[in-house]
Scaffold this motif. Structure first.
Motif, short mmCIF file in Angstrom:
data_model
loop_
_atom_site.label_atom_id
_atom_site.label_comp_id
_atom_site.label_asym_id
_atom_site.label_seq_id
_atom_site.Cartn_x
_atom_site.Cartn_y
_atom_site.Cartn_z
N GLY A 59 0.79 -1.22 0.00
CA GLY A 59 0.00 0.00 0.00
C GLY A 59 0.82 1.27 0.00
N ALA A 60 1.95 1.26 0.69
CA ALA A 60 2.80 2.45 0.75
C ALA A 60 3.27 2.84 -0.64
CB ALA A 60 3.99 2.20 1.67
N TYR A 61 3.65 1.86 -1.44
CA TYR A 61 4.14 2.15 -2.79
C TYR A 61 3.00 2.52 -3.74
CZ TYR A 61 8.53 0.56 -0.92
OH TYR A 61 9.66 0.44 -0.15
N VAL A 62 1.82 1.97 -3.53
CA VAL A 62 0.65 2.38 -4.31
C VAL A 62 0.34 3.85 -4.03
CG1 VAL A 62 -1.85 2.05 -4.59
CG2 VAL A 62 -0.32 0.06 -4.49
N VAL A 63 0.37 4.22 -2.74
CA VAL A 63 0.12 5.62 -2.38
C VAL A 63 1.21 6.52 -2.95
CG1 VAL A 63 0.02 7.23 -0.42
CG2 VAL A 63 -1.27 5.09 -0.34
N ALA A 64 2.46 6.08 -2.91
CA ALA A 64 3.56 6.89 -3.46
C ALA A 64 3.36 7.13 -4.96
CB ALA A 64 4.90 6.21 -3.20
N LEU A 65 2.98 6.10 -5.69
CA LEU A 65 2.72 6.27 -7.13
C LEU A 65 1.54 7.21 -7.37
CD1 LEU A 65 3.23 2.64 -8.50
CD2 LEU A 65 4.56 4.68 -9.10
N TRP A 66 0.51 7.06 -6.56
CA TRP A 66 -0.66 7.92 -6.67
C TRP A 66 -0.27 9.37 -6.42
CZ3 TRP A 66 -5.11 7.25 -8.86
CH2 TRP A 66 -6.17 8.10 -8.57
N LEU A 67 0.54 9.59 -5.38
CA LEU A 67 1.00 10.95 -5.07
C LEU A 67 1.88 11.51 -6.18
CD1 LEU A 67 1.63 10.49 -1.27
CD2 LEU A 67 0.06 12.17 -2.29
N ALA A 68 2.68 10.68 -6.81
CA ALA A 68 3.50 11.15 -7.93
C ALA A 68 2.60 11.66 -9.06
CB ALA A 68 4.42 10.03 -8.43
N GLY B 119 6.44 16.01 -0.24
CA GLY B 119 6.73 15.60 1.14
C GLY B 119 5.93 14.38 1.54
N LEU B 120 4.67 14.34 1.17
CA LEU B 120 3.84 13.16 1.45
C LEU B 120 4.37 11.94 0.70
CD1 LEU B 120 0.28 14.75 1.35
CD2 LEU B 120 1.48 13.85 3.36
N LEU B 121 4.79 12.14 -0.55
CA LEU B 121 5.36 11.04 -1.34
C LEU B 121 6.59 10.46 -0.64
CD1 LEU B 121 5.78 11.10 -5.16
CD2 LEU B 121 7.55 10.18 -3.74
N VAL B 122 7.46 11.34 -0.14
CA VAL B 122 8.65 10.88 0.58
C VAL B 122 8.23 10.09 1.82
CG1 VAL B 122 10.66 11.66 1.91
CG2 VAL B 122 10.16 12.67 -0.32
N GLY B 123 7.21 10.57 2.52
CA GLY B 123 6.70 9.84 3.69
C GLY B 123 6.16 8.47 3.32
N ALA B 124 5.46 8.38 2.19
CA ALA B 124 4.94 7.08 1.74
C ALA B 124 6.07 6.12 1.41
CB ALA B 124 4.01 7.27 0.54
N LEU B 125 7.12 6.63 0.77
CA LEU B 125 8.29 5.79 0.48
C LEU B 125 8.96 5.33 1.77
CD1 LEU B 125 9.81 7.70 -2.55
CD2 LEU B 125 8.52 5.54 -2.60
N ALA B 126 9.05 6.22 2.76
CA ALA B 126 9.63 5.84 4.05
C ALA B 126 8.78 4.75 4.70
CB ALA B 126 9.73 7.06 4.96
N LEU B 127 7.47 4.86 4.61
CA LEU B 127 6.60 3.82 5.14
C LEU B 127 6.86 2.50 4.46
CD1 LEU B 127 4.27 2.69 6.82
CD2 LEU B 127 2.69 3.60 5.08
N GLY B 128 7.01 2.51 3.15
CA GLY B 128 7.31 1.27 2.43
C GLY B 128 8.59 0.62 2.91
N LEU B 129 9.63 1.44 3.12
CA LEU B 129 10.90 0.90 3.60
C LEU B 129 10.77 0.37 5.02
CD1 LEU B 129 13.27 3.66 2.22
CD2 LEU B 129 13.05 1.30 1.38
#
Length: 145
Positions: free
Chosen positions: A94-103, A123-133
């Motif tokens: 989900g974190a990466y889906v949200v990151a793509l959506w935010l992109a 900034g939200l995109l970076v947070g989503a990527l951090a969540l994925g990691l």
């Protein structure tokens, strides 16, 4: 100054006390945030209480759509709700889906001059990527035994 407790392979299966592991706490905060916020914003696409969402859809995108801007925002709302639910149940995906959506949102906003909002969404995109990691390290299924 707080001391760091070394983590051994055996200690990985010990339940964490609140605040004992800052990375785990960050994972939980990001997971809750990226669950609740997309759901709330997605549902608001149906009510327009927070804003009139159609105003944030680039004119070129509206011209490409086979439906009205309002209908497009309803579809966006459904996708956002589903993304939030996915973060809740499968944060590593989900974190990466949200990151793509935010992109995609960032590209849309940049394309017609909403630079300040686009920057916030970066900034939200970076947070989503951090969540994925973090999810890769903190959301592993527990083995029985």
């Amino acid at each position: 100054m707080s001391a760091t407790v070394p983590r051994t392979p055996e200690s990985r299966h010990v339940p964490h006390r609140a605040g004992a592991d800052p990375a785990h706490t960050a994972f939980v905060l990001l997971r809750v945030g990226f669950t609740v916020l997309p759901i709330v914003l997605g549902l608001d696409k149906f009510t327009n209480i927070l804003t009139t969402w159609e105003n944030y859809l680039a004119p070129w995108a509206v011209d490409l759509l086979p439906v009205s801007a309002h209908t497009a925002m309803l579809v966006v709302g459904v996708v956002e709700v589903l993304a939030g639910v996915l973060v809740a149940i499968r944060p590593r995906i989900g974190a990466y889906v949200v990151a793509l959506w935010l992109a995609g949102i960032v590209v849309n906003l940049l394309s017609f001059g909403y630079y300040d909002i686009a920057l916030r969404d970066v900034g939200l995109l970076v947070g989503a990527l951090a969540l994925g990691l973090l999810a890769g390290a903190h959301d592993r299924p527990r083995r029985a035994g």
